[in-house]
Design a protein around this motif. Structure first.
Motif: not given
Length: 188
Positions: A44-67
């Protein structure tokens, strides 16, 4: 690095028409690179909001169908007219493997040149670095208290601990410009 979780679903069909259908439903087609195989997914595009609109870098945990995968956002593509996110590329973080990212620069202190009437000009907002994900800082502090009128601080003056700075050492980070009103009075 800050942490964020994005829950996604594997894509059954790839291609332009399928991607357009996903975008119309409010999802962002994405790809995870760097592991044993590429993983095509959508979220969902809503989940990207915090990731995109900040200069900070994030360690993203991708939960793709349980993996779950640890990753960083590598690249994004936006719609040319309405600036909506249309695609995201993630790079998987593997233990012992170095990554290249851009880290934000924060200026600290008040420079002597600004106190005399100069104007601080930050020329570089992000610094390209390489290292293990655990060693990459959230931001790089640059102390500008010693900067006088007409002087600048360059990338080569920074000290890197446990990571390598990839940005050219001759690039200026910040400088103090001499205002027009002071140009004639400084030589006297």
């Amino acid at each position: 690095m800050k942490s964020l979780e994005i829950v996604g679903f594997k894509r059954a069909n790839l291609g332009k028409v399928e991607s357009q259908n996903l975008r119309a439903q409010g999802y962002v087609p994405s790809v995870l690179y760097g592991g044993a195989e590429q993983v095509h997914f959508y979220a969902p595009a809503m989940l990207f909001r915090e990731l995109l609109f900040t200069p900070d870098i994030f360690n993203v945990t991708l939960n793709i169908e349980g993996t779950e995968y640890n990753a960083i956002l590598q690249e994004t593509q936006y719609h040319p007219v309405n600036d909506a996110l249309i695609h995201a590329d993630f790079l998987q973080i593997l233990p012992g493997k170095e990554i290249k990212v851009e880290v934000p620069i924060k200026l600290t202190g008040t420079s002597a040149g600004v106190m005399k009437g100069g104007k601080m000009n930050q020329k570089l907002r992000k610094l390209r670095v390489q290292g293990l994900a655990d060693n990459i800082p959230d931001y790089v502090n640059v102390d500008v208290t010693e900067l006088d009128l007409g002087k600048s601080v360059k990338v080569g003056a920074l000290k890197a601990e446990n990571f390598v700075i990839l940005t050219a050492a001759s690039n200026p980070i910040a400088s103090v410009e001499i205002p027009r009103a002071l140009r004639g009075t400084l030589g006297k």
